[in-house]
Write a protein that holds these residues in place. Structure first.
Motif, PDB file in Angstrom:
ATOM      1  N   PRO A 105      11.829 -23.045 -38.521  1.00 34.82           N
ATOM      2  CA  PRO A 105      10.605 -23.623 -37.947  1.00 34.82           C
ATOM      3  C   PRO A 105       9.613 -22.564 -37.468  1.00 34.82           C
ATOM      4  O   PRO A 105       8.398 -22.722 -37.639  1.00 34.82           O
ATOM      5  N   GLY A 106      10.104 -21.482 -36.906  1.00 34.11           N
ATOM      6  CA  GLY A 106       9.217 -20.409 -36.461  1.00 34.11           C
ATOM      7  C   GLY A 106       8.522 -19.726 -37.626  1.00 34.11           C
ATOM      8  O   GLY A 106       7.334 -19.382 -37.542  1.00 34.11           O
ATOM      9  N   LEU A 161       7.868 -21.158 -40.522  1.00 37.45           N
ATOM     10  CA  LEU A 161       6.878 -22.114 -41.034  1.00 37.45           C
ATOM     11  C   LEU A 161       5.634 -22.136 -40.150  1.00 37.45           C
ATOM     12  O   LEU A 161       4.509 -22.224 -40.640  1.00 37.45           O
ATOM     13  N   SER A 162       5.840 -22.034 -38.848  1.00 38.37           N
ATOM     14  CA  SER A 162       4.719 -21.975 -37.917  1.00 38.37           C
ATOM     15  C   SER A 162       3.889 -20.709 -38.146  1.00 38.37           C
ATOM     16  O   SER A 162       2.650 -20.757 -38.168  1.00 38.37           O
ATOM     17  N   ARG A 163       4.561 -19.593 -38.301  1.00 40.65           N
ATOM     18  CA  ARG A 163       3.889 -18.315 -38.589  1.00 40.65           C
ATOM     19  C   ARG A 163       3.067 -18.423 -39.871  1.00 40.65           C
ATOM     20  O   ARG A 163       1.921 -17.960 -39.923  1.00 40.65           O
ATOM     21  N   GLY A 212       1.819 -21.217 -41.193  1.00 42.69           N
ATOM     22  CA  GLY A 212       0.677 -22.097 -40.918  1.00 42.69           C
ATOM     23  C   GLY A 212      -0.437 -21.387 -40.172  1.00 42.69           C
ATOM     24  O   GLY A 212      -1.618 -21.554 -40.494  1.00 42.69           O
ATOM     25  N   GLU A 213      -0.073 -20.586 -39.181  1.00 46.08           N
ATOM     26  CA  GLU A 213      -1.067 -19.827 -38.422  1.00 46.08           C
ATOM     27  C   GLU A 213      -1.796 -18.834 -39.321  1.00 46.08           C
ATOM     28  O   GLU A 213      -3.018 -18.669 -39.223  1.00 46.08           O
ATOM     29  N   ARG A 262      -4.280 -20.760 -41.451  1.00 44.04           N
ATOM     30  CA  ARG A 262      -5.452 -21.166 -40.669  1.00 44.04           C
ATOM     31  C   ARG A 262      -6.385 -19.987 -40.421  1.00 44.04           C
ATOM     32  O   ARG A 262      -7.601 -20.149 -40.383  1.00 44.04           O
ATOM     33  N   GLU A 287      -2.679 -24.227 -48.881  1.00 43.66           N
ATOM     34  CA  GLU A 287      -2.335 -25.293 -47.936  1.00 43.66           C
ATOM     35  C   GLU A 287      -1.576 -26.416 -48.641  1.00 43.66           C
ATOM     36  O   GLU A 287      -0.627 -26.980 -48.083  1.00 43.66           O
ATOM     37  N   ARG A 334       1.859 -25.145 -49.150  1.00 49.18           N
ATOM     38  CA  ARG A 334       2.565 -25.119 -47.867  1.00 49.18           C
ATOM     39  C   ARG A 334       3.064 -26.513 -47.490  1.00 49.18           C
ATOM     40  O   ARG A 334       4.180 -26.672 -47.000  1.00 49.18           O
ATOM     41  N   ASP A 366       6.907 -27.465 -46.810  1.00 48.08           N
ATOM     42  CA  ASP A 366       7.413 -28.137 -45.605  1.00 48.08           C
ATOM     43  C   ASP A 366       8.387 -29.256 -45.972  1.00 48.08           C
ATOM     44  O   ASP A 366       9.459 -29.378 -45.379  1.00 48.08           O
TER      45      ASP A 366
END
Length: 91
Positions: free
Chosen positions: A10-11, A13-15, A17-18, A21, A67, A70, A74
């Protein structure tokens, strides 16, 4: 190894996504590369291919479709994590 993957993914995937963005191709490639390596321990399927594709897109700086990839990643990672949880519960 499965527990670490489930905890760390999860971390990552968050990285990813950031980085998307922010439009940071270098960081997209780095996060995708880390995900690809982790996923590759368990599967060479859709999640692996999507991470590989994101790594390539990040390196090329062509983030227009990143995106969409991504979002696919996910879903594929979620399915992989579910499969791994089932496997671990049967052990």
């Amino acid at each position: 190894v499965v527990d670490v993957f489930i905890e760390d993914t999860p971390g990552l995937l968050s990285r990813l996504g950031e980085a998307l963005r922010a439009g940071n191709g270098t960081e997209v490639a780095a996060a995708a590369h880390a995900l690809k390596g982790s996923i590759g321990l368990f599967s060479q399927g859709a999640a692996y291919e999507e991470a590989r594709r994101l790594e390539h897109l990040g390196r090329s700086g062509e983030l227009a479709e990143a995106e969409t990839v991504r979002a696919q990643l996910d879903g594929s990672v979620s399915a992989l994590m579910s499969e791994l949880r089932v496997l671990v519960s049967r052990m």
